[in-house]
Design a protein around this motif. Structure first.
Motif, mmCIF file in Angstrom:
data_model
loop_
_atom_site.group_PDB
_atom_site.id
_atom_site.type_symbol
_atom_site.label_atom_id
_atom_site.label_comp_id
_atom_site.label_asym_id
_atom_site.label_seq_id
_atom_site.Cartn_x
_atom_site.Cartn_y
_atom_site.Cartn_z
ATOM 1 N N PHE A 1 0.834 -1.203 0.000
ATOM 2 C CA PHE A 1 0.000 0.000 0.000
ATOM 3 C C PHE A 1 0.872 1.257 0.000
ATOM 4 C CE2 PHE A 1 -2.526 3.330 2.094
ATOM 5 C CZ PHE A 1 -3.598 3.367 1.229
ATOM 6 N N ALA A 2 1.933 1.260 0.808
ATOM 7 C CA ALA A 2 2.828 2.417 0.846
ATOM 8 C C ALA A 2 3.508 2.616 -0.507
ATOM 9 C CB ALA A 2 3.868 2.245 1.954
ATOM 10 N N TYR B 1 2.301 1.734 -3.437
ATOM 11 C CA TYR B 1 1.246 2.245 -4.310
ATOM 12 C C TYR B 1 1.052 3.734 -4.081
ATOM 13 C CZ TYR B 1 -3.742 3.521 -4.576
ATOM 14 O OH TYR B 1 -4.927 4.187 -4.721
ATOM 15 N N ARG B 2 0.999 4.150 -2.807
ATOM 16 C CA ARG B 2 0.798 5.560 -2.479
ATOM 17 C C ARG B 2 2.012 6.413 -2.856
ATOM 18 N NH1 ARG B 2 -3.247 8.002 -1.529
ATOM 19 N NH2 ARG B 2 -2.619 8.985 0.377
ATOM 20 N N HIS C 1 3.696 6.342 -5.456
ATOM 21 C CA HIS C 1 3.675 6.738 -6.868
ATOM 22 C C HIS C 1 3.033 8.111 -7.078
ATOM 23 C CE1 HIS C 1 5.524 3.221 -8.542
ATOM 24 N NE2 HIS C 1 4.775 2.470 -7.736
ATOM 25 N N ARG C 2 2.108 8.500 -6.256
ATOM 26 C CA ARG C 2 1.523 9.835 -6.428
ATOM 27 C C ARG C 2 2.538 10.909 -6.094
ATOM 28 N NH1 ARG C 2 -2.309 12.161 -1.956
ATOM 29 N NH2 ARG C 2 -1.096 11.668 -0.132
ATOM 30 N N TYR C 3 3.422 10.643 -5.143
ATOM 31 C CA TYR C 3 4.478 11.607 -4.826
ATOM 32 C C TYR C 3 5.560 11.593 -5.912
ATOM 33 C CZ TYR C 3 2.220 11.857 -0.309
ATOM 34 O OH TYR C 3 1.300 12.028 0.690
ATOM 35 N N ASP D 1 -6.509 13.420 -1.822
ATOM 36 C CA ASP D 1 -6.564 12.625 -0.606
ATOM 37 C C ASP D 1 -6.972 11.214 -0.959
ATOM 38 O OD1 ASP D 1 -5.736 13.646 1.733
ATOM 39 O OD2 ASP D 1 -7.671 14.413 2.373
ATOM 40 N N ALA D 2 -6.325 10.288 -0.355
ATOM 41 C CA ALA D 2 -6.729 8.894 -0.524
ATOM 42 C C ALA D 2 -6.748 8.264 0.859
ATOM 43 C CB ALA D 2 -5.774 8.156 -1.440
ATOM 44 N N SER D 3 -7.675 7.408 1.055
ATOM 45 C CA SER D 3 -7.840 6.779 2.350
ATOM 46 C C SER D 3 -7.677 5.273 2.194
ATOM 47 C CB SER D 3 -9.231 7.114 2.878
ATOM 48 O OG SER D 3 -9.620 6.197 3.852
ATOM 49 N N LEU D 4 -6.957 4.693 3.115
ATOM 50 C CA LEU D 4 -6.777 3.247 3.099
ATOM 51 C C LEU D 4 -8.134 2.554 3.112
ATOM 52 C CD1 LEU D 4 -5.080 0.668 3.339
ATOM 53 C CD2 LEU D 4 -4.993 1.053 5.794
ATOM 54 N N ASP E 1 -9.717 2.811 -0.262
ATOM 55 C CA ASP E 1 -9.051 1.918 -1.215
ATOM 56 C C ASP E 1 -9.441 0.459 -0.979
ATOM 57 O OD1 ASP E 1 -7.829 4.043 -2.449
ATOM 58 O OD2 ASP E 1 -5.912 3.791 -1.425
#
Length: 160
Positions: free
Chosen positions: A84-85, A87-88, A90-92, A121-124, A127
């Motif tokens: 998950f980290a 995946y997240r 990639h937005r940065y 914003d994305a929330s675990l 997702d």
């Protein structure tokens, strides 16, 4: 005889009333003493709280930081969290790519045409729900295919 009985009853009632009054006074005295002692203990407790709240708060804050560090250490070892980290991340990474491209255009004197990074914003939890919904749609689609196959088999002369 009735007068004697009445006098004795009155005397007994008067004696009982005196004893009752004495017992009630003793009970009131004990209640007052208990109330005084409770007030003294409450006052001492209030002073103790005021004298120790900073140390208590700091101890609690330290324990909270330690618990958070333990939580983060434990969760960072979970494979699903690592994925998950990543995946997240990639937005940065997209932001860095776009910034580098904008800087390159600026250095070359070009008009900046590279889009701004869109942070969202994305929330675990969101997702997880989205992934579960997608999986549920796939399962339901497979089920629908099975139902259609059974129907077709029946309509075409097979068994139910």
């Amino acid at each position: 005889m009735t007068d004697t009985k009445l006098q004795k009853a009155r005397a007994a009632a008067a004696k009982a009333a005196e004893e009752l009054a004495a017992l009630e006074a003793l009970e009131a005295e004990r209640a007052a003493q208990n109330a005084k002692e409770r007030h003294e203990r409450a006052t001492k407790h209030a002073h103790d709280v005021l004298n120790s709240w900073r140390a208590d708060d700091e101890a609690n804050n330290k324990a909270e930081r330690e618990a958070k560090a333990t939580f983060l250490e434990m969760i960072s070892q979970e494979p699903w969290f690592v994925a998950f980290a990543e995946y997240r991340a990639h937005r940065y990474k997209r932001g860095h790519i776009l910034n580098a491209a904008q800087n390159a255009q600026g250095l070359l004197g070009q008009t900046i045409t590279i889009p701004e990074n869109r942070l969202y914003d994305a929330s675990l939890a969101d997702d997880i729900v989205e992934a579960a919904e997608e999986r549920a749609r796939d399962i339901a689609a497979d089920f629908a295919d099975q139902l259609e196959a059974k129907r077709n088999a029946y309509v075409n002369g097979g068994s139910k």
